[in-house]
Design a protein around this motif. Structure first.
Motif, PDB file in Angstrom:
ATOM      1  N   SER A 127       0.837  -1.199   0.000  1.00  0.00           N
ATOM      2  CA  SER A 127       0.000   0.000   0.000  1.00  0.00           C
ATOM      3  C   SER A 127       0.874   1.253   0.000  1.00  0.00           C
ATOM      4  O   SER A 127       2.076   1.200   0.257  1.00  0.00           O
TER       5      SER A 127
ATOM      6  N   TYR B 250      -3.848   3.627  -0.046  1.00  0.00           N
ATOM      7  CA  TYR B 250      -4.399   2.894  -1.181  1.00  0.00           C
ATOM      8  C   TYR B 250      -3.753   1.527  -1.311  1.00  0.00           C
ATOM      9  O   TYR B 250      -2.592   1.337  -0.945  1.00  0.00           O
ATOM     10  N   ARG B 251      -4.501   0.611  -1.897  1.00  0.00           N
ATOM     11  CA  ARG B 251      -3.973  -0.688  -2.286  1.00  0.00           C
ATOM     12  C   ARG B 251      -3.884  -0.747  -3.800  1.00  0.00           C
ATOM     13  O   ARG B 251      -4.861  -0.473  -4.498  1.00  0.00           O
TER      14      ARG B 251
ATOM     15  N   GLY C 288      -3.784  -2.298  -7.525  1.00  0.00           N
ATOM     16  CA  GLY C 288      -4.447  -3.403  -8.203  1.00  0.00           C
ATOM     17  C   GLY C 288      -4.059  -3.430  -9.658  1.00  0.00           C
ATOM     18  O   GLY C 288      -3.078  -2.803 -10.076  1.00  0.00           O
TER      19      GLY C 288
ATOM     20  N   GLU D 205      -5.738  -2.165 -12.161  1.00  0.00           N
ATOM     21  CA  GLU D 205      -6.179  -1.006 -12.920  1.00  0.00           C
ATOM     22  C   GLU D 205      -5.347   0.234 -12.600  1.00  0.00           C
ATOM     23  O   GLU D 205      -4.605   0.272 -11.616  1.00  0.00           O
TER      24      GLU D 205
ATOM     25  N   ALA E 160      -6.001   3.140  -8.133  1.00  0.00           N
ATOM     26  CA  ALA E 160      -5.846   2.279  -6.966  1.00  0.00           C
ATOM     27  C   ALA E 160      -7.070   2.376  -6.065  1.00  0.00           C
ATOM     28  O   ALA E 160      -7.871   3.317  -6.158  1.00  0.00           O
ATOM     29  N   HIS E 161      -7.206   1.412  -5.146  1.00  0.00           N
ATOM     30  CA  HIS E 161      -8.378   1.329  -4.278  1.00  0.00           C
ATOM     31  C   HIS E 161      -8.067   1.945  -2.923  1.00  0.00           C
ATOM     32  O   HIS E 161      -7.123   1.527  -2.243  1.00  0.00           O
TER      33      HIS E 161
ATOM     34  N   ILE F 135      -8.163   2.472   0.991  1.00  0.00           N
ATOM     35  CA  ILE F 135      -8.472   1.553   2.082  1.00  0.00           C
ATOM     36  C   ILE F 135      -8.527   2.233   3.454  1.00  0.00           C
ATOM     37  O   ILE F 135      -9.083   1.657   4.386  1.00  0.00           O
TER      38      ILE F 135
ATOM     39  N   TYR G  24     -13.160   9.245   0.436  1.00  0.00           N
ATOM     40  CA  TYR G  24     -11.828   8.657   0.624  1.00  0.00           C
ATOM     41  C   TYR G  24     -11.265   9.026   1.999  1.00  0.00           C
ATOM     42  O   TYR G  24     -10.614   8.217   2.655  1.00  0.00           O
TER      43      TYR G  24
ATOM     44  N   SER H 216     -14.044   7.400   4.584  1.00  0.00           N
ATOM     45  CA  SER H 216     -14.624   6.145   4.083  1.00  0.00           C
ATOM     46  C   SER H 216     -16.027   6.433   3.550  1.00  0.00           C
ATOM     47  O   SER H 216     -16.727   7.337   4.037  1.00  0.00           O
TER      48      SER H 216
ATOM     49  N   HIS I  51     -10.354  -0.124 -19.628  1.00  0.00           N
ATOM     50  CA  HIS I  51      -9.597  -0.738 -18.543  1.00  0.00           C
ATOM     51  C   HIS I  51      -8.739  -1.883 -19.076  1.00  0.00           C
ATOM     52  O   HIS I  51      -8.738  -2.180 -20.282  1.00  0.00           O
TER      53      HIS I  51
END
Length: 340
Positions: free
Chosen positions: A69, A78-79, A81, A83, A86-87, A89, A142, A145, A318
């Motif tokens: 991360s 962020y994590r 991935g 794409e 990033a996601h 968290i 973000y 959450s 994507h």
């Protein structure tokens, strides 16, 4: 008519020489497979003769943690991935005191617009230069959450207002600088819905989100740029409120969420350009080039008459999109989108 003129006319609900085609994000591997030798997604867009190029701001990130991360300038972790995006968290805000103490990143940091300045240098005046950003909702989510923000709307509205106002002021400043640096079109990418419908009631949307969206769009227009509002999901319950904020375009009209170009154009096409909606899930990822061409022809038939239409995918290009289907989508629009 060049690409910039084509996009401007369509966003002003006019009829250019042909339907413009644009993408806001193309995965780099797909871009380089579709156009061998392309150094980045913008060069892929340019060499395919698409009508726009785009980028977002540069938010610097810290070093990767042992779990892979990283944390950006907003203080969001962020994590990574598969794409490009990033996601998130974890964010730094939990309480009203946190929100009051929180300081957003410097909107005028010298590196903030490096990607945009590069695109302006390469394409300004020839392609529509698009800058991707957000208004207030998703960055606030973000920071606290998504669940935390939705709960705050109902339980601690002062927390939601404090946080969203800080986010909005920062983002408005970034967008203002981007327009001064040469951006022609601003795409606001806050997502409000999933396939079932909006994440919040229309009443909550109108209380917390719509006024801030309207402020951002008014500033964009005051600074001389155009605006496309992007939001995934089924947005029919809040569509009128979004259009009341006066964006120039609405995107992506997701087919998997039950949105159609024909219905959307019938409902709001007299007030906003329709921008979408070739399915990037099943069709562009797993379909044939003939199926892609058929979908493009149908989209043009539904949304192009009279103007006010820009063809895009239903979200982005994507990493799972077949490169040949990207090319087929572009070529079909260029062939069949000509106004007689």
């Amino acid at each position: 008519m060049n690409s910039l003129e084509r996009v401007r006319i369509a966003l002003q609900r006019g009829q250019p020489d042909r339907v413009p085609i644009a993408e806001f994000l193309i995965d780099l591997k797909v871009a380089q497979a579709a156009v061998p030798g392309a150094r980045d997604a913008a060069e892929c867009m340019d060499r395919l003769d698409m009508d726009a190029v785009g980028c977002g701001p540069n938010w610097r990130t810290g070093p990767k943690a042992t779990d892979g991360s990283y944390t950006d300038e907003w203080g969001v972790r962020y994590r990574l991935g598969a794409e490009a995006l990033a996601h998130p968290i974890a964010g730094p805000v939990t309480t009203l005191a946190d929100a009051r103490a929180y300081q957003p990143p410097d909107p005028a940091a010298p590196w903030r617009l490096d990607p945009l300045r590069d695109l302006v240098r390469r394409y300004k005046g020839r392609r529509a230069v698009i800058f991707h950003h957000r208004a207030a909702f998703m960055w606030a989510a973000y920071l606290i959450s998504l669940q935390g923000l939705l709960e705050a709307f109902l339980l601690t509205p002062d927390l939601a207002d404090t946080l969203m106002d800080k986010v909005l002021e920062c983002n408005m400043a970034v967008v203002r600088h981007a327009i001064h640096a040469g951006a022609d079109v601003i795409v606001l990418g806050d997502d409000y819905a999933d396939n079932r419908g909006p994440m919040m009631s229309p009443r909550v949307f109108d209380r917390f989100i719509q006024p801030r969206l309207a402020r951002m769009i008014a500033m964009i227009h005051d600074e001389g740029a155009l605006c496309i509002k992007h939001t995934d999901g089924n947005i029919y319950p809040i569509l009128e409120s979004i259009v009341a904020a006066e964006p120039d375009g609405i995107n992506p009209i997701e087919p998997v969420a039950g949105m159609t170009l024909a219905r959307t154009k019938a409902l709001v096409g007299d007030r906003v350009c329709v921008v979408g909606n070739i399915d990037c899930g099943e069709l562009l990822s797993h379909g044939t080039t003939d199926q892609v061409e058929a979908a493009v022809r149908q989209a043009i038939a539904e949304a192009a008459p009279g103007g006010g239409y820009i063809l895009t995918s239903s979200n982005s290009i994507h990493s799972s999109v077949r490169p040949e289907n990207l090319v087929a989508m572009v070529r079909a629009c260029q062939q069949y989108g000509v106004y007689a």
